[in-house]
Write an enzyme that holds these catalytic residues in place. Sequence first.
Site, short mmCIF file in Angstrom:
data_model
loop_
_atom_site.label_atom_id
_atom_site.label_comp_id
_atom_site.label_asym_id
_atom_site.label_seq_id
_atom_site.Cartn_x
_atom_site.Cartn_y
_atom_site.Cartn_z
N LYS B 81 0.84 -1.20 0.00
CA LYS B 81 0.00 0.00 0.00
C LYS B 81 0.88 1.25 0.00
CE LYS B 81 -3.98 1.89 2.58
NZ LYS B 81 -4.78 1.76 3.82
N SER B 156 -9.80 2.39 3.03
CA SER B 156 -8.92 3.05 2.09
C SER B 156 -8.08 2.08 1.25
CB SER B 156 -7.98 3.98 2.85
OG SER B 156 -7.10 3.26 3.69
N SER B 180 -9.76 -0.10 7.20
CA SER B 180 -9.20 0.00 5.84
C SER B 180 -8.53 -1.26 5.30
CB SER B 180 -8.19 1.15 5.77
OG SER B 180 -8.87 2.38 5.82
#
Lengths: 98, 509
Positions: B81, B156, B180
């Site tokens: 990420k 997210s 997330s």
Amino acid sequence: MSSLSRDDVAHLAMLARIELTDAELDRMLGELSVILDAVALVQQAPTEGVEPMSHPLPLVNVTRPDEVRPGLTSAQALSGAPEADQQRFSVPRILSDD
Amino acid sequence: MTNDLTRWSAARMADSLARREISAVELTQAHLDRIAAVDGSVHSYLHVDETGVLAQARAVDDARARNEDLHVMAGVPIAVKDVVATEGLPTTCGSRILSGWIPPYDATLVTKLKAAGMPILGKTNMDEFAMGSSTEHSAYGPSRNPWDLERIPGGSGGGSSSVLASFQAPLAIGTDTGGSIRQPASVTGTVGTKPTYGGVSRYGLVALASSLDQAGPCARTVLDTALLHAVIGGYDPRDSTSIHAPVPEVVRAAQSADVSGMRIGVVKQLSGEGYQAGVQARFNEAVALLVDAGATVVEVDCPNFQYALAAYYLILPSEASSNLARFDAMRYGLRALPEGVDDPSAEQVMAATREVGFGAEVKRRIILGTYALSSGYYDAYYGQAQKVRRLIAQDFDRAFEVADVLVSPTAPTTAFKIGEKLDDPLAMYLNDVATIPANLAGIPGMSLPSGLATEDGLPTGFQILAPATKDERLYAVGSALERELVSRWGGHLLEKAPTLATVGAEVAR
């Protein structure tokens, strides 16, 4: 109902160092008022005598031996700087002339 | 078993690499080919490191040829990420303000991936600074859900979930501040774990809310998730909030898949009203399967969970407003000059930079946090939220007296359409209603697929929560449930996902 005014939002944006256009300010005022009304729910919780909790772990100070360990070189530390000069971050003026 | 390497589990890849049936270069190249074929439509990656990842894979193959001792996961590629610092690779957090920033150091978890010999394919998309539930707040455009490209992949970490569901990586790193990792897993039919707070080092993560942030593993199976958890977990002297204890026995728990005698607590407040019918139905069936596997079920009452969302949306913005003050246009990232100002001050430059560098949601949360912390409002908002946080932790303490794990649907709905909730921040925030309590208390949580909702044919998620540092329980329960479900389905859920159109192939729609 929250009683946030347009001037309040402009003041908060100044404190947060975010320039906002007039249109953004209008939009932000509406959205923040709705969100603040929703989060004000915390004021209805049965919190009398409850200790605030700032962190999930009951931490005391964490220390380490005072020994040198490798860090970034100045070239590495400055590698992302918008502007650098003489191995230092170059920044706009902090004070005004007058 | 398929010959397409990208569809294998990470465990099978690791096994095949160790037996020298496949090479790391071959495996990595298969993923690069897959990325070239489908990422134009899915948009999971913000950056693909084609040269670097092949070099890392070649190094593993060379080491294996020299009969060196290798980590069990050596050669299995991974996606990271974009909130995680990677030396020499762009790290933007989905924000314009960090466009083109190349960190001069690695996050600790990246150091661990590299030490294990896991080649890094690239950086995955996310809502800007991890603020959102859909990736629509990424400055670089949303990622798409491989089950339906018109829908969100969660957020997210929607880049990390869609990368797995579209077979562009077998493993991915996520971060979970309010859900997330778990909510994106839920809406894409994948698996993800938020470890106990402090279980994985936060050193080198760009901070959103420091008392809530936790990095964790994302994968397609429970065992794969455990294998990655074991690589990245553990004490780090560079993170003073890191837990000074060995990583819980997550791999062994996943392999045991034993729930006999375990007490499963169904949280009364996290189901029923507000939960989509198909989500609730798959959840109920999953609980019944765990009972068949030998667990017992109790209902637990967590009355203060009703205040969790409100407390979270005060605590998070407050911490974020402070953390994001580092983006001051001085040391890294964007510097924009205010228009029409001669010789602007540092303050004016900072405000102008944040005006163009931050998106709407980030501005909204920073200003909200500034308000919640401001003199005169502190006690009524931030102070009160901290007391609610304690009440929620106490609800968990009581619940774990009668249950070994707690369960709920991960998210109230299946994946919604891109654009559907973008103009209604509160509706967006509600996606995290079931995942937020774990972050407030610091306990571990996992989401794994529970099936497809009958009404829309989209994946639904099952959440498991355990007491702090008992992460292994997530894997024992998750693995048992997965075994039961996969045997009922006759294969993994992702095998039911529609085939993605690939570049260069003719596909009739």
